[in-house]
Write a protein that holds these residues in place. Structure first.
Motif, PDB file in Angstrom:
ATOM      1  N   PHE A  56      36.493  67.344  -8.221  1.00 39.82           N
ATOM      2  CA  PHE A  56      37.745  67.401  -7.826  1.00 39.82           C
ATOM      3  C   PHE A  56      38.161  68.507  -6.934  1.00 39.82           C
ATOM      4  O   PHE A  56      37.949  69.749  -7.466  1.00 39.82           O
ATOM      5  CB  PHE A  56      38.724  67.120  -8.884  1.00 39.82           C
ATOM      6  CG  PHE A  56      38.423  65.901  -9.662  1.00 39.82           C
ATOM      7  CD1 PHE A  56      39.074  64.786  -8.919  1.00 39.82           C
ATOM      8  CD2 PHE A  56      37.817  65.703 -10.896  1.00 39.82           C
ATOM      9  CE1 PHE A  56      38.922  63.560  -9.449  1.00 39.82           C
ATOM     10  CE2 PHE A  56      37.743  64.368 -11.505  1.00 39.82           C
ATOM     11  CZ  PHE A  56      38.113  63.494 -10.920  1.00 39.82           C
ATOM     12  N   TYR A  58      41.665  70.484  -4.865  1.00 37.84           N
ATOM     13  CA  TYR A  58      43.297  70.036  -5.000  1.00 37.84           C
ATOM     14  C   TYR A  58      43.830  70.614  -3.623  1.00 37.84           C
ATOM     15  O   TYR A  58      43.540  71.831  -3.109  1.00 37.84           O
ATOM     16  CB  TYR A  58      43.845  71.243  -6.138  1.00 37.84           C
ATOM     17  CG  TYR A  58      43.574  70.289  -7.546  1.00 37.84           C
ATOM     18  CD1 TYR A  58      44.362  69.515  -8.136  1.00 37.84           C
ATOM     19  CD2 TYR A  58      42.240  70.903  -8.101  1.00 37.84           C
ATOM     20  CE1 TYR A  58      43.702  68.983  -9.320  1.00 37.84           C
ATOM     21  CE2 TYR A  58      41.826  70.321  -9.296  1.00 37.84           C
ATOM     22  CZ  TYR A  58      42.596  69.253  -9.886  1.00 37.84           C
ATOM     23  OH  TYR A  58      42.046  68.693 -10.886  1.00 37.84           O
ATOM     24  N   ARG A  67      45.039  65.724  -5.747  1.00 35.66           N
ATOM     25  CA  ARG A  67      43.881  65.753  -6.028  1.00 35.66           C
ATOM     26  C   ARG A  67      43.036  64.927  -5.460  1.00 35.66           C
ATOM     27  O   ARG A  67      43.072  63.672  -5.301  1.00 35.66           O
ATOM     28  CB  ARG A  67      43.920  65.333  -7.741  1.00 35.66           C
ATOM     29  CG  ARG A  67      42.500  65.755  -8.287  1.00 35.66           C
ATOM     30  CD  ARG A  67      42.690  65.533  -9.855  1.00 35.66           C
ATOM     31  NE  ARG A  67      42.338  64.366 -10.449  1.00 35.66           N
ATOM     32  CZ  ARG A  67      41.737  64.203 -11.607  1.00 35.66           C
ATOM     33  NH1 ARG A  67      41.346  65.051 -12.414  1.00 35.66           N
ATOM     34  NH2 ARG A  67      41.510  63.014 -12.074  1.00 35.66           N
TER      35      ARG A  67
END
Ligand code: FAD
Length: 317
Positions: A56, A58, A67
């Motif tokens: 992930f 951001y 995200r």
């Protein structure tokens, strides 16, 4: 040529091989070549290229964080093909369960076949960064054994959606992972060995071990594996300690023990340059003992930097 054929052809002589990781997205492949070049004089018959899990990230968007999921080090198969072409050496892409559907894996294997890459390392993969446990991808495999089964099915011309009119069967040589100090999630060494036996029974042709710093762990593992009925080559995977932080990091990530005498030597070092030298010397001693024991291959985790692996190989090959 297959990894197992290289081992047979060597006729008892220990081979040298190593593993590299793809560069981060946006980085030049030249840096990778600069690290491979100095190791080619030791004539590795094959080079492994790892595959990383997706993660992930951001991204800031109008004051909020969005995200997104992405793979930061893609390109395993492309690198395998590029290295094979540039150095005329066999390459072994690592194929993961995690992050891939069975369908995507099939496409990857088809690409490997077209590229003349007939070795693959079949792995489950770790949990994603930030997650505590491995979760199977929807439509993907939960364990490496299932992946080995899929690859073996392809070897017999059986694709996911049934037997097609196949006149050009794949013939993959399959490596799997083994853990001299037990896989971190396995409830016991005995259970883990039974799981390894399942991978071999499913069609794995050889095993590469997790890193270890005490050869006794490897020798005991090989003996226990033989007792379990595992009769394929078990290649020791080794790595030189390179920075002081490894003393905490390696046991934490891989659940492995470091020998007291190695820890003492690292504690004596004034900086990481000295630690790197201690790591090289330890690895040379480890490799010499493994060579004397007649292991089929000495497989080094290079982690993208080759100066220490070159120093080790120069002392041995
Ligand atoms: P498995 O063989 O599937 O085993 C995983 C765990 O499940 C073990 O504890 C096993 O005992 C247990 N188990 C197996 N079958 C069953 C079952 N049927 N029921 C219940 N439990 C079961 N990771 C990457 O992300 N990329 C790489 O390129 C990579 N390369 C590696 C290369 C080597 C040589 C090694 C040793 C590891 C590598 N790894 C890599 C790390 C590997 O993905 C992790 O160690 C992962 O946690 C386990 O992978 P595996 O293939 O051994 O899994």
């Amino acid at each position: 040529m297959k990894v197992t054929e290289h081992i047979e052809k060597a006729n008892g002589k220990t081979l040298f091989s190593f593993e590299i990781i793809p560069p981060k997205k946006g980085k030049n492949i030249q840096e990778l070549y600069n690290n491979i070049d100095p190791l080619m004089e030791f004539e590795p018959p094959f080079i492994d290229v790892t595959t990383s899990r997706e993660e992930f990230i951001y991204i800031e968007k109008e004051g909020l964080f969005d995200r997104k999921i992405t793979r930061m080090r893609p390109g395993t198969l492309g690198i395998c093909a590029a290295i094979k072409h540039k150095y005329n050496v066999d390459t072994v892409p690592h194929v993961l369960c995690g992050g891939f559907t069975k369908e995507e894996t099939e496409y990857l294997l088809v690409d490997c076949h077209y590229l003349g890459i007939n070795n693959v390392m079949a792995l489950r993969g770790d949990a994603m960064k930030g997650e505590q446990y491995f979760k199977a991808t929807k439509g993907g495999h939960s364990y490496a054994t299932q992946l080995v089964n899929q690859i073996q099915n392809l070897n017999s011309g059986k694709y996911l959606h049934g037997i097609l009119d196949v006149d050009d069967k794949a013939d993959f040589c399959i490596g799997v992972a083994g853990y001299p100090e037990k896989h971190l999630e396995a409830p016991s060494m005995k259970t883990d060995l039974k799981r390894l036996k399942e991978k071999v029974d499913a069609g794995a042709d050889y095993v590469v071990t997790q890193m270890f710093f005490d050869n006794k762990r490897y020798f005991d593992f090989v003996e226990a594996a033989k007792k379990e009925g595992i009769n394929v080559p078990i290649i020791p995977g080794i790595k030189p300690i390179a920075v002081n932080r490894h003393l905490q990091l390696l046991p934490q990530v891989f659940k492995i023990d470091l020998p007291e005498s190695l820890i003492t030597e690292v504690y004596k070092c004034k900086d990481n340059k000295q630690v790197r030298q201690v790591g090289v010397e330890w690895c040379i001693q480890q490799s010499k003992e493994l060579l004397d024991a007649g292991v089929p291959v000495l497989h080094y985790y290079s982690m993208g930097k080759s100066d220490n692996i070159k120093a080790i190989a120069s002392a041995l090959f």
